[in-house]
Design a protein around this motif. Structure first.
Motif, PDB file in Angstrom:
ATOM      1  N   LYS A 102       0.824  -1.208   0.000  1.00  0.00           N
ATOM      2  CA  LYS A 102       0.000   0.000   0.000  1.00  0.00           C
ATOM      3  C   LYS A 102       0.858   1.258   0.000  1.00  0.00           C
ATOM      4  O   LYS A 102       0.412   2.322  -0.412  1.00  0.00           O
ATOM      5  N   ILE A 103       2.083   1.131   0.524  1.00  0.00           N
ATOM      6  CA  ILE A 103       3.017   2.254   0.603  1.00  0.00           C
ATOM      7  C   ILE A 103       4.275   1.870  -0.159  1.00  0.00           C
ATOM      8  O   ILE A 103       4.842   0.804   0.073  1.00  0.00           O
ATOM      9  N   LYS A 104       4.680   2.750  -1.076  1.00  0.00           N
ATOM     10  CA  LYS A 104       5.903   2.507  -1.847  1.00  0.00           C
ATOM     11  C   LYS A 104       6.943   3.559  -1.447  1.00  0.00           C
ATOM     12  O   LYS A 104       6.610   4.723  -1.276  1.00  0.00           O
ATOM     13  N   LEU A 105       8.179   3.109  -1.285  1.00  0.00           N
ATOM     14  CA  LEU A 105       9.248   3.991  -0.828  1.00  0.00           C
ATOM     15  C   LEU A 105      10.391   4.006  -1.827  1.00  0.00           C
ATOM     16  O   LEU A 105      10.707   2.991  -2.441  1.00  0.00           O
ATOM     17  N   ARG A 106      11.014   5.183  -1.939  1.00  0.00           N
ATOM     18  CA  ARG A 106      12.226   5.334  -2.731  1.00  0.00           C
ATOM     19  C   ARG A 106      13.178   6.214  -1.928  1.00  0.00           C
ATOM     20  O   ARG A 106      12.788   7.272  -1.449  1.00  0.00           O
ATOM     21  N   GLY A 107      14.391   5.748  -1.754  1.00  0.00           N
ATOM     22  CA  GLY A 107      15.365   6.531  -0.990  1.00  0.00           C
ATOM     23  C   GLY A 107      15.654   5.889   0.353  1.00  0.00           C
ATOM     24  O   GLY A 107      15.691   4.663   0.476  1.00  0.00           O
ATOM     25  N   ASN A 108      15.837   6.717   1.363  1.00  0.00           N
ATOM     26  CA  ASN A 108      16.206   6.281   2.706  1.00  0.00           C
ATOM     27  C   ASN A 108      15.000   5.656   3.420  1.00  0.00           C
ATOM     28  O   ASN A 108      14.193   6.346   4.035  1.00  0.00           O
ATOM     29  N   ILE A 109      14.913   4.336   3.335  1.00  0.00           N
ATOM     30  CA  ILE A 109      13.768   3.621   3.912  1.00  0.00           C
ATOM     31  C   ILE A 109      13.714   3.783   5.430  1.00  0.00           C
ATOM     32  O   ILE A 109      12.633   3.907   6.011  1.00  0.00           O
TER      33      ILE A 109
END
Length: 126
Positions: A102-109
């Motif tokens: 539901k949540i997508k992350l890019r970068g510093n997780i």
């Protein structure tokens, strides 16, 4: 000036975060910035399927604004309108949201894990 977007119902939360930061004393804001030390770019999908983009800067300026991060975001978080509302209301755990897609992350997780702290900190000032 409001940060809300009619196409993204949960965007009113950015006004609340900005208001919460605005009510902090300079010392409180500096302490929060020191704890978080990051720039979040939030991409929230609206009713029409287009992303609304907001930035929560708790690294350089301690403010919230509409639009892409300047300078570059440390983490970009992409999620649906209702998912952001659930996250802010404490009905959805960020890690579970990420694991379920539901949540997508890019970068510093790891920085993304501090978003919950940012939302709670802002709400405590309201």
């Amino acid at each position: 000036m409001t940060l809300a977007d009619d196409n993204v119902a949960s965007s009113k939360l950015f006004d609340l975060i900005a208001e919460g930061l605005g009510k902090m004393s300079d010392d409180e804001k500096k302490a929060e910035m020191k704890k978080v030390n990051g720039i979040f770019e939030m991409r929230v999908k609206g009713k029409d399927g287009k992303d609304g983009v907001w930035t929560i800067d708790l690294k350089k300026e301690g403010k919230v604004y509409k639009g892409a991060a300047k300078p570059k975001a440390d983490v970009t978080i992409s999620l649906a309108d209702d998912t952001f509302q659930q996250l802010a209301d404490g009905k959805l755990n960020g890690q579970k949201g990420f694991m379920s897609g539901k949540i997508k992350l890019r970068g510093n997780i790891m920085l993304a894990t501090k978003l919950d702290q940012v939302l709670k900190g802002a709400q405590s000032k309201l």
